[in-house]
Scaffold this active site. Structure first.
Site, short mmCIF file in Angstrom:
data_model
loop_
_atom_site.label_atom_id
_atom_site.label_comp_id
_atom_site.label_asym_id
_atom_site.label_seq_id
_atom_site.Cartn_x
_atom_site.Cartn_y
_atom_site.Cartn_z
N GLU A 161 0.76 -1.21 -0.04
CA GLU A 161 -0.09 0.01 -0.02
C GLU A 161 0.84 1.57 0.02
O GLU A 161 1.51 1.60 1.09
CB GLU A 161 -0.98 -0.27 1.31
CG GLU A 161 -1.79 -1.24 1.46
CD GLU A 161 -3.09 -1.19 0.41
OE1 GLU A 161 -3.25 -0.36 -0.38
OE2 GLU A 161 -3.43 -2.33 0.29
N CYS B 231 -2.06 9.10 2.31
CA CYS B 231 -1.75 8.60 1.08
C CYS B 231 -2.70 8.96 0.03
O CYS B 231 -2.90 9.14 -1.16
CB CYS B 231 -1.24 7.28 1.12
SG CYS B 231 -2.67 6.12 1.96
#
Length: 485
Positions: free
Chosen positions: A253, A287
């Site tokens: 991720e 993110c």
């Protein structure tokens, strides 16, 4: 904050001990600069001990009835609920998260602990037909064995729990390495909660250490079969390479450069609210943050004026003050790098509608517009409170700009016509995209992950079962096979 000192240890095979490395990781409060704890680093030998302990403990844990395993997560959920105030204060102190951010992180942790209770019962076997008479094909779902988890500094409590709890629920053992800036929230706090919830010794181990000490020992060790890494794409590329060389599965991720797209028929006031939250939540250290705000030229003037006016009202300061909306960045390198990006972009020809200033690790918001189309800032991830406003003419140009980045994690489209939004969203190369909402979302059963440099694989729900289990074919010949010799 005495509990920081209590948790400033390695946790290996059920024992809390200092590491045996020759130096300490110092855990600082990024707002006050106060030293919270120092933790002597774990060596490669201790990483080996942690993996060996996990390997030994995993067999019995996997054989434990899943209904019994899930009780651990039920108790862990109760512990988190009982200690919410204390955990929230720990998030505020260790990572400079605001009160709002701490509440958001705790909400996600509780949701994912609830999902882990379900995951213990999720793996299902299958019986498949065979072309061979008398043969029965059974396909078993089994734990991979041991999972290595490496978590980041921005949502350390949640992003550790998000891999650790499901991997354990599915019958694996885990070795967790938190980020050096958040060893408590991302590491030992998780271990303490699960230990109190009744997780047997050795099933979860936490090593607080640094690549400078252990090199690639966490990745190359023969025991773990899967590495779950959350962090930058630069480090993610290295993790993926080393895992591939060692025949390990990597779940990655990574970073993002999400676009929030405002079409000409959008509700502008609502789009402004969504964009401000999506860019500035947790100081922009997310993110999924809306790095780029793409606005149709017909609404650009109205949107920009309202956006800047709202950003001006954001309160920057002490994260412990409930009124604060923007706290400090995690460390001085991040603060300096964000300020440098702003200066460089202005030198490259952009206009600062708001020009943020730095005061220690506190960086106030910047809003930049008029950015030249070839400026590298449009293609990179900015992990801080900087918004880029980019006008476009028509949907095709919006899609082209949105896709002009190596990343593809999240995104959003604002429009008065939901299906128009969906048609456009389908053309954006991203793992996740939201119509008439923000870009920052995570839910327990919806596949979460990115395209391009934003990662490999998915987590949550069925995707988590795929990530942390493997399939095993056992056939039974009830009749007799014929062999040609």
């Amino acid at each position: 904050m005495s509990h920081f000192t209590d948790l400033a240890h390695q946790y290996i095979d059920g024992e809390w001990k200092p590491g045996s490395g020759s130096w300490d990781i110092i855990d600082f409060n990024p707002y006050t600069g106060e030293k919270l704890a120092s933790i002597t680093v774990a060596t490669a030998g201790e990483v080996d001990r942690a993996y060996r302990a996990a390997e030994r403990a995993q067999t019995a844990w996997a054989q434990t009835n899943p209904y019994t395993r899930r009780l651990v997560f039920e108790r862990a959920l109760r512990i988190v609920e009982d200690r919410e105030e204390e955990i929230s204060a720990t998030i505020v102190a260790e990572l400079g998260g605001t009160r709002l951010k701490a509440a958001f992180e705790l909400h996600l942790v509780k949701e994912f602990l609830r999902e882990s209770m379900q995951l213990a019962l999720r793996p299902e076997g299958r019986i498949l037909p065979s072309p061979v008479d008398g043969k029965e094909n059974r396909v078993y779902r089994v734990p991979v064995g041991v999972v290595g988890v490496i978590s980041p500094f921005n949502f350390p409590f949640f992003l550790s729990v998000k891999s650790v709890a499901p991997a354990l629920a599915l019958g694996n053992a885990v070795v967790l390495k938190p980020h050096q800036n958040t060893p408590i929230c991302g590491g030992t706090l998780v271990a303490r909660i699960l230990e109190e919830a009744g997780l047997p010794a050795g099933v979860l181990n936490v090593v607080v250490t640094d690549i400078a000490e252990i090199g690639d020992a966490l990745l190359t060790h023969p025991v773990p079969k899967v590495i779950s890494f959350t962090g930058s794409d630069r480090v993610g590329r290295h993790v993926a390479t080393v895992c591939a060389q060692n025949f390990k599965r990597a779940v990655l991720e990574l970073g993002g450069n999400s676009a929030l797209i405002v079409l000409d028929d959008a509700d502008v006031d609502y789009a402004v609210d969504a964009a401000v939250f999506s860019r500035f939540v947790h100081q922009g250290q997310v993110c999924m943050a809306a790095n780029r705000i793409l606005v149709d030229r017909s609404v650009e003037a109205e949107f920009t004026e309202k956006f800047v006016a709202k950003v001006r009202t954001l309160r920057v300061g002490d994260p412990a003050d409930p009124a604060t909306q923007i706290g400090p960045l995690i460390n001085s390198q991040q603060a300096e790098s964000v300020s440098a990006v702003v200066e460089q972009t202005i030198r490259g020809g952009a206009t600062a509608l708001l020009h943020g200033t730095a005061d220690g690790n506190l960086v106030s918001p910047s809003v930049l517009t008029g950015i030249p189309a070839d400026d590298p800032v449009l293609r990179q991830e900015i992990f801080g409170p900087v918004a880029l406003i980019v006008p476009f003419d028509g949907e095709d140009e919006a899609v082209r700009i949105a896709n002009d980045t190596p990343y593809g994690l999240s995104g959003a489209v604002h429009t008065g016509d939901v299906e128009r939004g969906v048609r456009l969203a389908r053309r954006v190369h991203t793992g996740m995209i939201h119509i008439n909402d923000g870009t920052v979302h995570d839910e327990p059963i919806v596949p979460f992950g990115g395209e391009k440099h934003s990662g490999l694989g998915r987590l949550n729900g069925e995707a988590t079962v795929d990530a942390f289990t493997t399939q095993k074919w056992i056939s039974v010949q009830h009749g007799r096979s014929r062999f040609p010799f």
